[in-house]
Design a protein around this motif. Structure first.
Motif, PDB file in Angstrom:
ATOM      1  N   ASP A  16       0.776  -1.257   0.027  1.00  0.00           N
ATOM      2  CA  ASP A  16       0.024  -0.022  -0.019  1.00  0.00           C
ATOM      3  C   ASP A  16       0.954   1.110  -0.148  1.00  0.00           C
ATOM      4  OD1 ASP A  16      -1.954   2.129   0.996  1.00  0.00           O
ATOM      5  OD2 ASP A  16      -3.144   0.693   1.315  1.00  0.00           O
ATOM      6  N   ASP A  17       0.695   2.132  -0.780  1.00  0.00           N
ATOM      7  CA  ASP A  17       1.609   3.426  -0.919  1.00  0.00           C
ATOM      8  C   ASP A  17       1.268   4.428  -0.047  1.00  0.00           C
ATOM      9  OD1 ASP A  17      -0.684   4.567  -2.087  1.00  0.00           O
ATOM     10  OD2 ASP A  17       0.103   4.847  -3.949  1.00  0.00           O
ATOM     11  N   GLY A  18       0.409   4.087   0.947  1.00  0.00           N
ATOM     12  CA  GLY A  18      -0.012   5.031   1.909  1.00  0.00           C
ATOM     13  C   GLY A  18      -1.405   5.649   1.934  1.00  0.00           C
ATOM     14  N   ARG A  19      -2.216   5.384   0.888  1.00  0.00           N
ATOM     15  CA  ARG A  19      -3.567   5.945   0.675  1.00  0.00           C
ATOM     16  C   ARG A  19      -4.683   4.993   1.240  1.00  0.00           C
ATOM     17  NH1 ARG A  19      -4.018   6.855  -5.301  1.00  0.00           N
ATOM     18  NH2 ARG A  19      -1.756   6.819  -5.303  1.00  0.00           N
ATOM     19  N   GLY A  20      -4.093   3.925   1.472  1.00  0.00           N
ATOM     20  CA  GLY A  20      -5.165   2.895   2.236  1.00  0.00           C
ATOM     21  C   GLY A  20      -5.918   2.026   1.816  1.00  0.00           C
ATOM     22  N   ASP A  21      -5.738   1.716   0.524  1.00  0.00           N
ATOM     23  CA  ASP A  21      -6.676   1.132  -0.573  1.00  0.00           C
ATOM     24  C   ASP A  21      -6.516  -0.563  -0.154  1.00  0.00           C
ATOM     25  OD1 ASP A  21      -4.319   1.222  -1.948  1.00  0.00           O
ATOM     26  OD2 ASP A  21      -5.141   1.850  -3.743  1.00  0.00           O
ATOM     27  N   VAL A  22      -5.419  -0.844  -0.839  1.00  0.00           N
ATOM     28  CA  VAL A  22      -5.084  -2.231  -0.715  1.00  0.00           C
ATOM     29  C   VAL A  22      -4.990  -2.721   0.930  1.00  0.00           C
ATOM     30  CG1 VAL A  22      -4.366  -2.660  -2.876  1.00  0.00           C
ATOM     31  CG2 VAL A  22      -2.762  -2.335  -1.294  1.00  0.00           C
ATOM     32  N   ALA A  23      -4.512  -1.978   1.598  1.00  0.00           N
ATOM     33  CA  ALA A  23      -4.451  -2.306   3.156  1.00  0.00           C
ATOM     34  C   ALA A  23      -5.811  -2.764   3.528  1.00  0.00           C
ATOM     35  CB  ALA A  23      -3.735  -1.082   3.868  1.00  0.00           C
ATOM     36  N   ALA A  24      -6.863  -2.541   2.966  1.00  0.00           N
ATOM     37  CA  ALA A  24      -8.203  -2.634   3.557  1.00  0.00           C
ATOM     38  C   ALA A  24      -8.803  -4.077   2.935  1.00  0.00           C
ATOM     39  CB  ALA A  24      -9.164  -1.630   3.289  1.00  0.00           C
ATOM     40  N   LEU A  25      -7.763  -4.842   2.421  1.00  0.00           N
ATOM     41  CA  LEU A  25      -8.482  -6.121   1.818  1.00  0.00           C
ATOM     42  C   LEU A  25      -8.007  -7.397   2.762  1.00  0.00           C
ATOM     43  CD1 LEU A  25      -7.231  -5.507  -1.863  1.00  0.00           C
ATOM     44  CD2 LEU A  25      -9.479  -5.264  -0.953  1.00  0.00           C
ATOM     45  N   ALA A  26      -7.927  -7.219   3.929  1.00  0.00           N
ATOM     46  CA  ALA A  26      -7.523  -8.149   4.866  1.00  0.00           C
ATOM     47  C   ALA A  26      -6.270  -9.052   4.313  1.00  0.00           C
ATOM     48  CB  ALA A  26      -8.861  -9.184   4.960  1.00  0.00           C
ATOM     49  N   PRO A  27      -5.118  -8.562   4.038  1.00  0.00           N
ATOM     50  CA  PRO A  27      -4.069  -9.331   3.720  1.00  0.00           C
ATOM     51  C   PRO A  27      -3.499 -10.041   4.885  1.00  0.00           C
ATOM     52  CG  PRO A  27      -3.365  -6.859   3.770  1.00  0.00           C
ATOM     53  CD  PRO A  27      -4.976  -7.149   3.960  1.00  0.00           C
ATOM     54  N   ASP A  28      -2.475 -11.150   4.429  1.00  0.00           N
ATOM     55  CA  ASP A  28      -1.807 -11.622   5.604  1.00  0.00           C
ATOM     56  C   ASP A  28      -0.617 -10.776   5.999  1.00  0.00           C
ATOM     57  OD1 ASP A  28      -2.999 -14.504   6.007  1.00  0.00           O
ATOM     58  OD2 ASP A  28      -2.875 -14.143   3.773  1.00  0.00           O
ATOM     59  N   ILE A  29       0.151 -10.076   5.311  1.00  0.00           N
ATOM     60  CA  ILE A  29       1.039  -9.277   5.246  1.00  0.00           C
ATOM     61  C   ILE A  29       0.989  -8.038   4.391  1.00  0.00           C
ATOM     62  CG2 ILE A  29       3.619  -8.801   5.090  1.00  0.00           C
ATOM     63  CD1 ILE A  29       3.873 -12.012   5.354  1.00  0.00           C
ATOM     64  N   THR A  30       1.101  -6.774   5.323  1.00  0.00           N
ATOM     65  CA  THR A  30       1.002  -5.647   4.473  1.00  0.00           C
ATOM     66  C   THR A  30       2.280  -4.790   4.718  1.00  0.00           C
ATOM     67  OG1 THR A  30      -1.241  -5.561   5.127  1.00  0.00           O
ATOM     68  CG2 THR A  30      -0.334  -3.345   4.442  1.00  0.00           C
ATOM     69  N   LEU A  31       2.725  -4.280   3.421  1.00  0.00           N
ATOM     70  CA  LEU A  31       3.677  -3.339   3.607  1.00  0.00           C
ATOM     71  C   LEU A  31       2.958  -1.870   3.418  1.00  0.00           C
ATOM     72  CD1 LEU A  31       6.786  -4.661   1.691  1.00  0.00           C
ATOM     73  CD2 LEU A  31       6.524  -4.535   4.265  1.00  0.00           C
ATOM     74  N   ARG A  32       3.230  -0.994   4.305  1.00  0.00           N
ATOM     75  CA  ARG A  32       2.439   0.248   4.024  1.00  0.00           C
ATOM     76  C   ARG A  32       3.360   1.438   3.966  1.00  0.00           C
ATOM     77  NH1 ARG A  32      -3.615   1.977   5.944  1.00  0.00           N
ATOM     78  NH2 ARG A  32      -3.532   4.170   5.574  1.00  0.00           N
ATOM     79  N   ALA A  33       3.359   2.335   3.037  1.00  0.00           N
ATOM     80  CA  ALA A  33       4.290   3.665   3.014  1.00  0.00           C
ATOM     81  C   ALA A  33       3.764   4.726   3.916  1.00  0.00           C
ATOM     82  CB  ALA A  33       4.360   4.361   1.786  1.00  0.00           C
ATOM     83  N   ILE A  34       4.716   5.530   4.625  1.00  0.00           N
ATOM     84  CA  ILE A  34       4.318   6.327   5.777  1.00  0.00           C
ATOM     85  C   ILE A  34       5.033   7.566   5.416  1.00  0.00           C
ATOM     86  CG2 ILE A  34       3.554   4.975   7.528  1.00  0.00           C
ATOM     87  CD1 ILE A  34       6.353   5.144   8.607  1.00  0.00           C
ATOM     88  N   PRO A  35       4.253   8.785   5.708  1.00  0.00           N
ATOM     89  CA  PRO A  35       4.988  10.093   5.332  1.00  0.00           C
ATOM     90  C   PRO A  35       6.468  10.496   5.292  1.00  0.00           C
ATOM     91  CG  PRO A  35       2.932  10.312   6.586  1.00  0.00           C
ATOM     92  CD  PRO A  35       3.337   9.134   6.645  1.00  0.00           C
ATOM     93  N   ASP A  36       6.938   9.747   6.372  1.00  0.00           N
ATOM     94  CA  ASP A  36       8.448  10.235   6.715  1.00  0.00           C
ATOM     95  C   ASP A  36       9.598   9.271   5.819  1.00  0.00           C
ATOM     96  OD1 ASP A  36       8.566   7.638   7.746  1.00  0.00           O
ATOM     97  OD2 ASP A  36       8.960   8.117   9.843  1.00  0.00           O
ATOM     98  N   GLY A  37       8.978   8.575   4.875  1.00  0.00           N
ATOM     99  CA  GLY A  37       9.660   7.669   4.110  1.00  0.00           C
ATOM    100  C   GLY A  37       9.847   6.212   4.588  1.00  0.00           C
ATOM    101  N   GLY A  38       9.559   6.036   5.755  1.00  0.00           N
ATOM    102  CA  GLY A  38       9.543   4.669   6.011  1.00  0.00           C
ATOM    103  C   GLY A  38       8.346   3.732   5.614  1.00  0.00           C
TER     104      GLY A  38
END
Length: 441
Positions: A153-175
């Motif tokens: 997920d690039d931080g917008r929260g679209d695919v993070a809502a799909l009940a994945p097993d492992i999520t990588l989500r970008a955050i504002p500070d570059g982490g």
């Protein structure tokens, strides 16, 4: 477009985890309308030449149509059981089968507009390439179930809502945030993202071995100990989960700087040969030369010249694709149903079509939730109680075929908050009422 760097020579298709019947490109599933192949497309990114190869395989070996899944993958149906070797040859030639042992575990969804509209905190395509390469290079990862899901997920929260097993989500500070199931996020660096996701998957397999769990949520503690172990191994502190969520990209033109991305929906996830050819041909005429398949059974064509966008969208609409944000197909999904599935009690696709455009709502016993009058809950039609392809999370309507009719469920936060049995002339009105947040019963 994306492929594993490791080319493995293995004789025969890999053995799946015991009891895991998920089909793949090598492990075909026998259905009533012929064999079915599921081709994994990590992130939904497929090059124009690869898309053309998929279309050619569907027409030469199957029923000609391409079926989009809720994970942005592609299914070919109506295949002859004897076509497996020829299908493998075609997919390998198009670089759609870079690892025979890992082809069923490359289940990765990604924010489909990442790197295009500027709304994410990072372009996750580098994560996608690295994770796919690492997955295919890991002998241990080949044991993952075909149902195990990664989300980038690039931080917008679209695919993070799909009940994945492992999520990588970008955050504002570059982490990045690493999330196991529904556990608290672990804060990691962007450079750690893909290796951490692979480590999480391999650690899950060790934890799951005594339990036969296929997914993180199936673990006895739903991944609590696994998350704690990873926090220690990665020296990653836990943090609060982000609240930001984003809806799926709407059908229509999406400004992306000097060019335009065109988003369309495939009605009920099914693309005819003419529709697929129109999308592939358009992609071939753009600088990006790619299609992006979304987990919401849509397709995005990036980098369309802005002065051509309206004409190109009209051409796609002429094939029957949904191209407008007010399309009645928005939010409507269905399983295969009859005649393709022997377990189905009804031709759910035909019945779903018969309810469109949405009929006036039936009398209701309580007011619908506040919100825009045109806002409707998503609805999924299932031919039986298994609910294949059913969306996860959020509010939705489940229309489930039973002997003699349908059960219509209004679902909130994973629980049924209203249920009626309906059929015949009343069905369309009942479904419409449920999608507006109310049921007469």
């Amino acid at each position: 477009m994306l492929g594993c760097m490791v080319k493995e020579q293995v004789v025969g298709p890999p053995h799946p985890p015991e009891g895991d019947a998920c089909p793949g490109a090598l492990r075909l599933h026998a259905a009533d309308d012929g064999a079915l192949a599921r081709v994994r497309v990590p992130g939904g990114f497929v090059g124009a030449a690869q898309a053309a190869a998929l279309g050619a395989a569907a027409q030469a070996l199957g029923d000609g149509e391409l079926h989009l899944t809720s994970r942005g993958n592609v299914q070919l149906r109506g295949l002859a059981p004897t076509c497996a070797a020829e299908l493998e040859r075609r997919l390998a030639a198009a670089d759609l089968l870079p690892s025979r042992t890992h082809e069923r575990v490359r289940n990765v969804v990604a924010s489909p507009l990442t790197g295009l509209d500027g709304n994410g905190y990072a372009d996750v395509r580098p994560w996608l390439r690295e994770l796919d390469t690492l997955l295919c290079a890991s002998k241990e990862a080949a044991a993952l179930s075909g149902r195990f899901l990664f989300a980038l997920d690039d931080g917008r929260g679209d695919v993070a809502a799909l009940a994945p097993d492992i999520t990588l989500r970008a955050i504002p500070d570059g982490g990045a945030l690493l999330v196991l199931g529904r556990r608290a996020p672990l804060r990691i660096s962007a450079a750690q993202a893909a290796p951490a996701a692979l480590l999480a998957a391999e650690t899950f397999l060790r934890a799951a071995a005594p339990t036969a769990a296929w997914r993180v949520k199936d673990l006895p503690d739903a991944g609590a100990a696994l998350s704690t172990d990873l926090a220690h191994r990665l020296n990653a502190p836990t943090t609060e989960p982000p609240s930001q969520t984003a809806p799926p990209p709407p059908p229509g033109p999406i400004p992306t700087g000097p060019t335009t991305a065109l988003c369309v929906l495939a009605p009920l996830g099914r693309l005819t040969p003419a529709q697929w050819h129109a999308l592939t041909s358009l992609a071939e005429r753009t600088p990006a030369r790619e299609l992006r398949l979304t987990p919401w059974r849509g397709v995005i064509v990036p980098s369309v010249p802005a002065d051509r966008a309206r004409a190109e969208l009209a051409a796609l609409a002429a094939t029957g694709l949904a191209t407008a944000a007010d399309s009645p197909w928005l939010g409507v999904t269905a399983c295969t149903g009859r005649p393709g599935c022997a377990k189905s009690h009804a031709d759910v696709r035909a019945d779903a079509r018969a309810t469109l455009p949405v009929a006036p709502a039936a009398p209701v016993t309580r007011a619908a939730p506040a919100g825009p009058a045109t806002a409707l809950l998503p609805v999924h039609w299932s031919g039986c109680a298994r609910g294949c392809g059913r969306p996860r999370g959020g509010e939705r309507v489940d229309v489930v075929a039973e002997p003699g009719g349908y059960r219509v469920d209004l679902v909130r936060q994973g629980r049924v908050h209203g249920s009626v049995r309906s059929g015949g002339p009343e069905l369309a009105a009942t479904v419409a009422a449920a999608r507006r947040g109310a049921l007469n019963g």
